[in-house]
Design a protein around this motif. Structure first.
Motif, PDB file in Angstrom:
ATOM      1  N   LEU A   1       0.831  -1.215   0.000  1.00  0.00           N
ATOM      2  CA  LEU A   1       0.000   0.000   0.000  1.00  0.00           C
ATOM      3  C   LEU A   1       0.864   1.263   0.000  1.00  0.00           C
ATOM      4  O   LEU A   1       0.543   2.235  -0.683  1.00  0.00           O
ATOM      5  CB  LEU A   1      -0.948  -0.008   1.200  1.00  0.00           C
ATOM      6  CG  LEU A   1      -2.142  -0.944   1.079  1.00  0.00           C
ATOM      7  CD1 LEU A   1      -2.914  -1.007   2.385  1.00  0.00           C
ATOM      8  CD2 LEU A   1      -3.047  -0.497  -0.050  1.00  0.00           C
ATOM      9  N   TYR A   2       1.939   1.255   0.785  1.00  0.00           N
ATOM     10  CA  TYR A   2       2.853   2.401   0.772  1.00  0.00           C
ATOM     11  C   TYR A   2       3.459   2.584  -0.617  1.00  0.00           C
ATOM     12  O   TYR A   2       3.545   3.702  -1.130  1.00  0.00           O
ATOM     13  CB  TYR A   2       3.977   2.211   1.796  1.00  0.00           C
ATOM     14  CG  TYR A   2       3.626   2.659   3.180  1.00  0.00           C
ATOM     15  CD1 TYR A   2       3.870   3.962   3.596  1.00  0.00           C
ATOM     16  CD2 TYR A   2       3.058   1.779   4.092  1.00  0.00           C
ATOM     17  CE1 TYR A   2       3.545   4.377   4.869  1.00  0.00           C
ATOM     18  CE2 TYR A   2       2.733   2.189   5.372  1.00  0.00           C
ATOM     19  CZ  TYR A   2       2.974   3.480   5.757  1.00  0.00           C
ATOM     20  OH  TYR A   2       2.655   3.896   7.022  1.00  0.00           O
TER      21      TYR A   2
ATOM     22  N   GLY B   1       0.928   4.006  -3.010  1.00  0.00           N
ATOM     23  CA  GLY B   1       0.752   5.449  -2.814  1.00  0.00           C
ATOM     24  C   GLY B   1       1.872   6.247  -3.447  1.00  0.00           C
ATOM     25  O   GLY B   1       1.634   7.288  -4.086  1.00  0.00           O
TER      26      GLY B   1
ATOM     27  N   ALA C   1       1.446   6.100  -7.207  1.00  0.00           N
ATOM     28  CA  ALA C   1       0.337   6.975  -7.616  1.00  0.00           C
ATOM     29  C   ALA C   1       0.768   8.441  -7.603  1.00  0.00           C
ATOM     30  O   ALA C   1       0.435   9.203  -8.516  1.00  0.00           O
ATOM     31  CB  ALA C   1      -0.865   6.760  -6.704  1.00  0.00           C
ATOM     32  N   ALA C   2       1.517   8.839  -6.562  1.00  0.00           N
ATOM     33  CA  ALA C   2       1.983  10.230  -6.492  1.00  0.00           C
ATOM     34  C   ALA C   2       2.936  10.542  -7.642  1.00  0.00           C
ATOM     35  O   ALA C   2       2.817  11.596  -8.298  1.00  0.00           O
ATOM     36  CB  ALA C   2       2.671  10.482  -5.151  1.00  0.00           C
TER      37      ALA C   2
END
Length: 166
Positions: free
Chosen positions: A45-46, A49, A52-53
């Protein structure tokens, strides 16, 4: 009766507390190891993220005005902070242009590689079932990091350090 020794039976007095009986504690059951999917969920998940950024910054060019806000420190004082050029650096990094990324913000590029190394370590350990790496910096490490950031800010704002300016 005044001169006689009187013994009081403690077991018959209402204030006497009963002696505690030790209760046997059953042995703890061995903890079950979480499945590989559960161990990989948090680092994945990290990583999702961060991807995605970087995907967003890679798609929306920060070199075009109006997409992102201007650094308030730079707008008010004209001084480049340690983060100035970070979005342009991330944009170039997302497109694989390391030279441009390093020119926009060298400190950010170092941070990208540190993050990538930490994430790799975390994912490998989670996959193998090892201990989760603890990323806790003691105060004695914060001082050199802060000093490095301060030197970076000073040098990039002087004429001889213009190569570090975005």
């Amino acid at each position: 009766m005044s001169g006689e020794n009187q013994q009081v039976d403690a077991s018959r007095t209402p204030d006497a507390a009963p002696t505690p009986v030790p209760v046997p504690v059953p042995p703890a059951a061995p903890a079950e190891r979480p499945s590989r999917v559960r161990r990989l969920a948090v680092p994945a998940l990290y990583l999702a993220g961060a991807v995605a950024a970087f995907g967003y910054v890679g798609a929306v060019d920060p070199n075009e005005p109006g997409h992102y806000p201007v650094c308030p420190l730079f707008r008010l004082t004209g001084v480049l902070c340690p983060g100035c050029g970070g979005l342009r650096s991330a944009h170039a990094f997302a497109h694989g242009d390391l030279v441009t990324a390093f020119g926009a913000n060298a400190l950010a590029v170092v941070g990208y590689f540190v993050f990538a190394g930490f994430m790799t370590l975390w994912l490998v350990r989670a996959y193998r079932g090892g201990p989760t790496p603890k990323f806790v910096l003691r105060p004695r490490y914060w001082w050199p990091i802060g000093a490095l950031a301060l030197v970076f800010v000073i040098v990039r704002n002087l004429s001889f350090g213009s190569a570090l300016a975005p």
